[in-house]
Design a protein around this motif. Structure first.
Motif, PDB file in Angstrom:
ATOM      1  N   ASP A   9       0.858  -1.192   0.000  1.00 23.47           N
ATOM      2  CA  ASP A   9       0.000   0.000   0.000  1.00 23.47           C
ATOM      3  C   ASP A   9       0.892   1.240   0.000  1.00 23.47           C
ATOM      4  N   PRO A  10       1.448   1.582  -1.161  1.00 21.89           N
ATOM      5  CA  PRO A  10       2.431   2.665  -1.214  1.00 21.89           C
ATOM      6  C   PRO A  10       1.763   4.033  -1.283  1.00 21.89           C
ATOM      7  N   PRO A  11       2.532   5.099  -1.091  1.00 21.36           N
ATOM      8  CA  PRO A  11       1.974   6.451  -1.239  1.00 21.36           C
ATOM      9  C   PRO A  11       1.492   6.707  -2.661  1.00 21.36           C
ATOM     10  N   GLY A  12       0.509   7.588  -2.779  1.00 20.56           N
ATOM     11  CA  GLY A  12       0.063   8.048  -4.084  1.00 20.56           C
ATOM     12  C   GLY A  12      -1.379   7.767  -4.412  1.00 20.56           C
ATOM     13  N   GLY A  13      -1.971   6.735  -3.793  1.00 16.66           N
ATOM     14  CA  GLY A  13      -3.386   6.468  -4.066  1.00 16.66           C
ATOM     15  C   GLY A  13      -3.582   5.743  -5.381  1.00 16.66           C
ATOM     16  N   ARG A  14      -4.515   6.240  -6.178  1.00 22.59           N
ATOM     17  CA  ARG A  14      -4.983   5.536  -7.367  1.00 22.59           C
ATOM     18  C   ARG A  14      -3.857   5.170  -8.328  1.00 22.59           C
ATOM     19  N   ALA A  15      -3.958   3.939  -8.873  1.00 23.32           N
ATOM     20  CA  ALA A  15      -3.054   3.483  -9.934  1.00 23.32           C
ATOM     21  C   ALA A  15      -3.846   3.428 -11.232  1.00 23.32           C
ATOM     22  N   TRP A  16      -3.545   4.323 -12.147  1.00 26.95           N
ATOM     23  CA  TRP A  16      -4.258   4.401 -13.426  1.00 26.95           C
ATOM     24  C   TRP A  16      -3.680   3.458 -14.485  1.00 26.95           C
ATOM     25  N   PRO A  17      -2.362   3.485 -14.754  1.00 28.54           N
ATOM     26  CA  PRO A  17      -1.841   2.688 -15.881  1.00 28.54           C
ATOM     27  C   PRO A  17      -1.652   1.225 -15.512  1.00 28.54           C
ATOM     28  N   GLY A  18      -1.439   0.407 -16.527  1.00 27.43           N
ATOM     29  CA  GLY A  18      -1.213  -1.014 -16.331  1.00 27.43           C
ATOM     30  C   GLY A  18       0.014  -1.296 -15.489  1.00 27.43           C
ATOM     31  N   VAL A  19      -0.035  -2.398 -14.754  1.00 27.89           N
ATOM     32  CA  VAL A  19       1.079  -2.822 -13.918  1.00 27.89           C
ATOM     33  C   VAL A  19       2.205  -3.347 -14.812  1.00 27.89           C
TER      34      VAL A  19
END
Length: 665
Positions: free
Chosen positions: A96-106
């Protein structure tokens, strides 16, 4: 005036083409499977908590054996990052890293080239993170605080075995950053772009996966393409220097060529040449949500750039979106033409191409991520993308949509909107014709659910399956492109999908043991580069200098090995001469090692994008042939990656010649 008829003595040979000729250009992948079955839900709610799921966005999942135990993991990011057991979806680890939402593909890739996989994710507030295979953070950077990183890719920019990390932000200056695998900013002119000016060009925020990387000019150094929220496209060398446009677009005051980002894109190429539009009459595209790809559309060994732009009327206030349409560019920013096709003018839209909605409070935004794949097995790539018109489009290079394309996920009778994800493409039953797989999502509310769709190459429905009900919130669907992979070690592929409100879901695809995957996941690969990360000799050809022959004639065969991607080491060519053709010598190769023995020509060596390999040899037609025959000579090209491509050329012996008129206007 009636057309004038001109007669020309061009021979036309009458013969029956055997079925062998119809297989030219198809990969040899084993015994053909039966018709693939429809998707069957395997597991759901991967990465969710006991009573709710984090909201998922446009990130495609990745599949990889992270720990080397022979069992693949599914890796996905919504807000946290999870690794799941491929067999049952159980949680292996969560970060659970800083930054919140992940938009692009992993991203999953071996950044250092040491045999150990890393995971890279990009988030809000300008963060990206690198994790080891156990989920431990090994690197974090925040290049653009306060602005989301929606673009992420990794690529080996100089072919040294180390991958660079490329990100782009929603802010309007210094959006594109390139980092070495150790977290240092790459030397040169990074970050880019800024400041805007009449010579430096123009850019704005990158609001989708607005980056692609590939070696466009074959010099061993990759270029980076970056559209943004303007009608210009930025393009960079590996060191951040801007790429130059063709001189036809004019020069700077000092006489140098303009850079890509200084040449605006319009519907009419003539307006590109002028440099400005008459708004209200001459429309232009916006590239805020444009995910570029770098591919070889016609198999000639030269890479092109494809973008889908949101064409709008700049004469209204606010601007009016009209339709979304693909553009194809060459490395020098000119519009592509080749193999008898011309994309100087883009396709014309039909009457249903306008946006259903651009209000993400009503329905999450449709993003026109392009996919390029050979749907019909003719060696040319089709261009697929989902649009805000509620349809998935598939354009052939003739600028038309064939069969039942476009396919609409939106049905007005339902009374609400639906949009579709980026597609994945595979020949599921190994019949030489591709299937197209994508998800959809509905307008928000009323516990509506999206669907999983499987279409044939003509856009006809093979299967449609409702996605699971939302485990949290009041709707569910799949926004990101699906991933095709084998997650459980059986013979068949699975479809892996990140959903908005039911976590990761996985579907079995029965009958796909011999499938050929053409576009496996969002942005084409788990590096999310929108380009080839492995070389391919699929675009190679074989020719004979003259196909008509009499017994005793000599003919010359030429095999041209072409690779538009990274260097392919250890390619093997085997050409066993058929009955009726006898080896006569003249065996040469422009590189590598070539030999002849006992009726078989062999070649092995490396195939580089910069230098195609030419192999030639001479044969004599058997003097004892007395009847008309079509003699097919097949070369098998083994790329060393598990693919064997057949390339054929035929000699017609004792054919009958006829002379037909050519009608010339």
């Amino acid at each position: 005036m009636l057309p004038r008829t001109v007669y020309s003595r061009l021979p036309f040979f009458l013969f029956i083409i055997t079925s062998a000729l119809l297989t030219v250009g198809r990969a040899l992948t084993g015994v053909s499977a039966g018709p693939a079955g429809g998707p069957v839900l395997k597991w759901q709610r991967g990465g969710c908590f006991s009573s709710w799921c984090e909201t998922g966005w446009y990130a495609s999942p990745a599949v990889a054996d992270l720990d080397g135990d022979g069992n693949p993991e599914v890796i996905w990011a919504s807000y946290s990052v999870v690794a799941l057991d491929g067999v049952d979806g159980s949680l292996e680890w969560r970060a659970d890293p800083p930054g919140g939402r992940a938009w692009p593909g992993v991203v999953v890739a071996d950044l250092e080239g040491n045999g150990d996989l890393e995971i890279v994710t990009a988030h809000g507030d300008g963060y990206f993170h690198v994790f080891d295979h156990l989920g431990n953070v090994v690197l974090s950077r925040q290049p653009t605080p306060g602005n989301e990183l929606r673009s992420l890719a990794v690529y080996d920019l100089e072919e040294d075995g180390d991958l660079e990390i490329i990100v782009a932000s929603t802010r309007s200056e210094d959006q594109w950053w390139v980092y070495e695998h150790n977290g240092s900013v790459r030397a040169g002119e990074w970050p880019q772009h800024g400041p805007d000016s009449n010579t430096n060009g123009y850019s704005a925020g990158a609001y989708n996966e607005n980056v692609a990387a590939g070696d466009l000019d074959g010099d061993g150094l990759a270029e980076i393409i970056g559209p943004s929220d303007v009608h210009y496209i930025t393009a960079y060398q590996d060191d951040g220097a801007q790429m130059l446009a063709n001189v036809i677009y004019g020069t700077n005051p000092n006489g140098t060529n303009k850079v890509w980002s200084r040449v605006g894109v319009h519907i009419d190429h003539s307006v590109d040449l002028i440099g400005y539009a008459n708004c209200g009459v001459e429309h232009r595209p916006n590239f805020a949500n444009t995910a570029p790809i770098i591919v070889d559309v016609n198999g000639d060994g030269v890479l092109e750039i494809i973008v889908v732009g949101n064409v709008y009327n700049c004469g209204t206030n606010p601007y009016t979106s009209l339709y979304e349409m693909p553009f194809i560019f060459n490395a020098d920013r000119t519009r592509w033409s080749g193999s008898g096709y011309n994309w100087t003018a883009i396709p014309a839209p039909d009457g249903a191409a306008g946006p259903l909605s651009e209000d993400y409070d009503v329905i999450e935004s449709a993003l026109p991520n392009p996919v390029a794949a050979d749907l019909d097995g003719d060696g040319l790539l089709e261009i697929l993308y989902a649009s805000y018109d509620g349809r998935v489009h598939a354009y052939w290079l003739d600028k038309s949509e064939h069969g039942s394309w476009p396919y609409s996920v939106y049905n007005p009778a339902e009374g609400f909107f639906r949009f579709a994800s980026e597609p994945a493409v595979a020949d599921l039953d190994d019949d030489g014709l591709a299937e197209v797989i994508f998800a959809s999502w509905p307008e928000k509310g009323n516990n509506r659910v999206g669907r999983l769709h499987v279409l044939d190459y003509q856009g006809q429905v093979l299967a449609t399956v409702n996605l699971p009900a939302p485990f949290s919130d009041d709707w569910n669907g799949g926004l990101g492109g699906p991933t095709l992979a084998n997650v459980d070690g059986d013979a068949d592929l699975e479809i892996v999908l990140g959903t908005a409100h039911s976590g990761v879901v996985v579907y079995d695809l029965p009958g796909t043991a011999n499938a050929r995957v053409l576009w496996a996941t969002g942005r084409g690969n788990s590096q999310r580069s929108g380009s080839l990360i492995q070389g391919t000799v699929q675009g190679s050809v074989k020719r004979v200098n003259y196909p008509a022959a009499e017994p005793g004639d000599s003919r010359t065969f030429t095999i041209l090995l072409r690779n538009p991607g990274p260097l392919l080491p250890g390619v093997l060519v085997t050409d066993t001469l058929p009955t009726g053709l006898n080896f006569q010598g003249g065996l040469t190769a422009s590189s590598g090692t070539v030999a002849y023995s006992a009726g078989t020509v062999t070649w092995n060596g490396d195939v580089d994008a910069a230098v195609p390999v030419t192999i030639t040899f001479e044969v004599m037609v058997d003097s004892q042939i007395t009847t008309p025959q079509v003699i097919v000579n097949t070369a098998l090209i083994d790329d060393g990656l598990g693919n064997v491509w057949a390339r054929q050329a035929a000699v017609v012996v004792n054919g009958y010649q006829a002379y037909l008129p050519i009608l010339r206007r």
